[in-house]
Write a protein that holds these residues in place. Structure first.
Motif, mmCIF file in Angstrom:
data_model
loop_
_atom_site.group_PDB
_atom_site.id
_atom_site.type_symbol
_atom_site.label_atom_id
_atom_site.label_comp_id
_atom_site.label_asym_id
_atom_site.label_seq_id
_atom_site.Cartn_x
_atom_site.Cartn_y
_atom_site.Cartn_z
ATOM 1 N N UNK A 134 32.354 -48.112 -25.274
ATOM 2 C CA UNK A 134 31.424 -46.988 -25.289
ATOM 3 C C UNK A 134 30.270 -47.226 -26.259
ATOM 4 N N UNK A 135 30.565 -47.869 -27.364
ATOM 5 C CA UNK A 135 29.541 -48.089 -28.386
ATOM 6 C C UNK A 135 28.453 -49.054 -27.933
ATOM 7 N N UNK A 136 28.771 -49.934 -26.985
ATOM 8 C CA UNK A 136 27.772 -50.911 -26.563
ATOM 9 C C UNK A 136 26.838 -50.375 -25.477
ATOM 10 N N UNK A 137 27.140 -49.206 -24.905
ATOM 11 C CA UNK A 137 26.312 -48.648 -23.829
ATOM 12 C C UNK A 137 25.020 -48.048 -24.403
ATOM 13 N N UNK A 138 23.918 -48.245 -23.683
ATOM 14 C CA UNK A 138 22.601 -47.771 -24.123
ATOM 15 C C UNK A 138 21.959 -46.960 -22.996
ATOM 16 N N UNK A 139 21.392 -45.811 -23.356
ATOM 17 C CA UNK A 139 20.628 -45.022 -22.388
ATOM 18 C C UNK A 139 19.167 -45.452 -22.450
ATOM 19 N N UNK A 140 18.559 -45.651 -21.284
ATOM 20 C CA UNK A 140 17.185 -46.143 -21.198
ATOM 21 C C UNK A 140 16.325 -45.112 -20.483
ATOM 22 N N UNK A 141 15.203 -44.745 -21.085
ATOM 23 C CA UNK A 141 14.210 -43.892 -20.454
ATOM 24 C C UNK A 141 12.938 -44.709 -20.269
ATOM 25 N N UNK A 142 12.482 -44.765 -19.026
ATOM 26 C CA UNK A 142 11.283 -45.522 -18.672
ATOM 27 C C UNK A 142 10.151 -44.528 -18.445
ATOM 28 N N UNK A 143 9.164 -44.567 -19.338
ATOM 29 C CA UNK A 143 8.013 -43.669 -19.224
ATOM 30 C C UNK A 143 6.809 -44.499 -18.810
ATOM 31 N N UNK A 144 6.220 -44.142 -17.671
ATOM 32 C CA UNK A 144 5.051 -44.894 -17.235
ATOM 33 C C UNK A 144 4.779 -44.775 -15.757
ATOM 34 N N UNK A 145 3.569 -45.152 -15.366
ATOM 35 C CA UNK A 145 3.180 -45.176 -13.961
ATOM 36 C C UNK A 145 3.360 -43.817 -13.298
ATOM 37 N N UNK A 146 3.130 -42.733 -14.025
ATOM 38 C CA UNK A 146 3.176 -41.394 -13.461
ATOM 39 C C UNK A 146 4.563 -40.862 -13.208
#
Length: 246
Positions: free
Chosen positions: A63-75
Motif C-alpha cells: 500500500x505504501x508504494x502506491x501513488x495517486x497521479x493527477x494529470x492537469x493539462x490540455x483542457x
C-alpha cells in the motif's frame, strides 16, 4: 507464452476492450488526507506483502508504494495510479501522463510528491516519472510472469479517490488488442476501474507481476506483464520524454 493459458476466444469480448485512462475525469481534487485511504485488513506480519511487517501507521509495503497521479493539462483533468520503482522513480501508464501541463502526485498518507520529469514508452502503455521527493516504499519486481490460476492483487486509486486493494487470479494471456505490436499481455479477473491505470498487480509474495492498463466489457483487467516491464526498463532507447501541452 505460458503453457495452459486459454485462447483469446475464451476471455470475453475483446473488441470492447478500452484503456482505463481517460482514467477518471474529476471536477475537483480528492481530499489529500489519510482519511481518504481504505487499508485492506491487516495481515499477520509473516503474511504481509513481500514478507514485510506492517509499519506503525498500519499500512504494508504494497500500500505504501502506491501513488495517486493527477494529470492537469490540455483542457482536461484526469487521474491514474502508479507505483514506486525506487526512491525517486515511479511506473505508470503512458496514457496517464501524456499531454500534461502538470503532474500532481500524492502518496497513501496524503503527502504531495513533486514530479520532475516523465518519459513514455513507444511500444507498451508504460511510463516512468522521476520525482523530486522521496517515495515511501518500493516493491520487488518478480523474476518471471505468473501462471494461470496464480493469485493477483491490484493496489491503486480507482476514480482518483480511495486507495483500494482488490484480489483476483490470472485467467490467461492474449495478444494485446490495443497495441498489437506489444505481443502477449496478461488477463485477470481482479476488479479495476477508470483511475486504476498504472496500478501494480502483485503476486502472493507482494512482488510486481504486471501493470494494469485496460479492462473489457466483461470486467476482465489487462496487464503489461513484468517480463515486458523488465525488458523495457533495461533498454535505454525504450522511453522518450512524455508529450506535453503546447
Amino acid at each position: 507464452m505460458v503453457p495452459g493459458r486459454p485462447a483469446a476466444a475464451a476471455l470475453g469480448t475483446l473488441a470492447l476492450l478500452v484503456g482505463l485512462a481517460g482514467c477518471a475525469y474529476l471536477p475537483a481534487p480528492p481530499p489529500p488526507v489519510p482519511t481518504s485511504v481504505v487499508p485492506s485488513a491487516a495481515p499477520a506480519p509473516s503474511a504481509s506483502a513481500g514478507g514485510t511487517q506492517l509499519s506503525p501507521d498500519g499500512f504494508d509495503a504494497a500500500q505504501r508504494m502506491a501513488v495517486r497521479i493527477r494529470n492537469i493539462g490540455c483542457g482536461a483533468l484526469s487521474t491514474g495510479s502508479g507505483f514506486a520503482l525506487d526512491e525517486h522513480t515511479l511506473v505508470t501508464n503512458r496514457h496517464v501522463v501524456a499531454d500534461s501541463a502538470e503532474l500532481q502526485l500524492s502518496t497513501y498518507d496524503g503527502r504531495d510528491v513533486g514530479a520532475e520529469a516523465a518519459s513514455t514508452a513507444g511500444l507498451a502503455d508504460l511510463a516512468v516519472v522521476r520525482t523530486v521527493d522521496a517515495l515511501p516504499a518500493a516493491p520487488v519486481l518478480a523474476d518471471a510472469d505468473p501462471q494461470v490460476g496464480d493469485a493477483v492483487t491490484v493496489v491503486g486509486y480507482p476514480l482518483g479517490r480511495q486507495l483500494t486493494v482488490t484480489d483476483g487470479t490470472v485467467v490467461g494471456a492474449v495478444t494485446d488488442p490495443l497495441h498489437a505490436n506489444l505481443g502477449e499481455v496478461l488477463v485477470t479477473d481482479a476488479p479495476v476501474e477508470p483511475g486504476s491505470s498504472g496500478s501494480a498487480a502483485l503476486d502472493a509474495q507482494g512482488r510486481v507481476i504486471g501493470v494494469v492498463y485496460a479492462k473489457n466489457a466483461d470486467g476482465m483487467s489487462f496487464l503489461v506483464p513484468v517480463s515486458t516491464l523488465r525488458a523495457m526498463l533495461g533498454d535505454d532507447t525504450a522511453f522518450a520524454p512524455a508529450p506535453t501541452c503546447d
